[in-house]
Design a protein around this motif. Structure first.
Motif, PDB file in Angstrom:
ATOM      1  N   SER A   4       0.835  -1.196   0.000  1.00  6.57           N
ATOM      2  CA  SER A   4       0.000   0.000   0.000  1.00  6.57           C
ATOM      3  C   SER A   4       0.876   1.254   0.000  1.00  6.57           C
ATOM      4  N   ARG A   5       0.273   2.365  -0.312  1.00  3.26           N
ATOM      5  CA  ARG A   5       0.981   3.643  -0.272  1.00  3.26           C
ATOM      6  C   ARG A   5       1.512   3.901   1.140  1.00  3.26           C
ATOM      7  N   THR A   6       0.719   3.557   2.157  1.00  2.13           N
ATOM      8  CA  THR A   6       1.137   3.762   3.549  1.00  2.13           C
ATOM      9  C   THR A   6       2.426   3.017   3.850  1.00  2.13           C
ATOM     10  N   VAL A   7       2.497   1.758   3.445  1.00  2.06           N
ATOM     11  CA  VAL A   7       3.707   0.970   3.691  1.00  2.06           C
ATOM     12  C   VAL A   7       4.889   1.570   2.931  1.00  2.06           C
ATOM     13  N   ASN A   8       4.660   1.961   1.689  1.00  2.00           N
ATOM     14  CA  ASN A   8       5.749   2.501   0.868  1.00  2.00           C
ATOM     15  C   ASN A   8       6.286   3.827   1.376  1.00  2.00           C
ATOM     16  N   THR A   9       5.447   4.625   2.031  1.00  2.00           N
ATOM     17  CA  THR A   9       5.880   5.959   2.450  1.00  2.00           C
ATOM     18  C   THR A   9       6.172   6.076   3.940  1.00  2.00           C
TER      19      THR A   9
END
Length: 77
Positions: A4-9
């Motif tokens: 997810s975007r959350t994990v990536n950022t």
């Protein structure tokens, strides 16, 4: 097979997905292994395999960094 975007950022989550590889793959000897597959449909636990595909790269291999329970994210925190 991506995160997810959350994990990536979020460094807290993304660093738990950085695993060792040969220096031919990356000079630091470590890469973020976003790609993963779930080994079991539904249920708990649902083990994951995180990997880095270097099949078109220097080693011509797929490197497995992790096999186990779901790694931390905003929903498992």
């Amino acid at each position: 097979m991506s995160e997810s975007r959350t994990v990536n950022t979020n460094g807290r989550y993304s660093t738990s997905r950085v695993f060792g590889v040969p220096q031919e793959v990356h000079p630091s000897g470590r890469v973020f292994m976003e790609a993963h597959i779930k080994l079991r449909k539904g249920g708990v636990p649902a083990p994951r395999v995180h990997f880095h595909d270097d099949s078109g790269g220097a080693t011509g291999k797929v490197w497995v960094g992790y096999v186990g329970d779901h790694l931390p994210n905003a929903q498992t925190n």
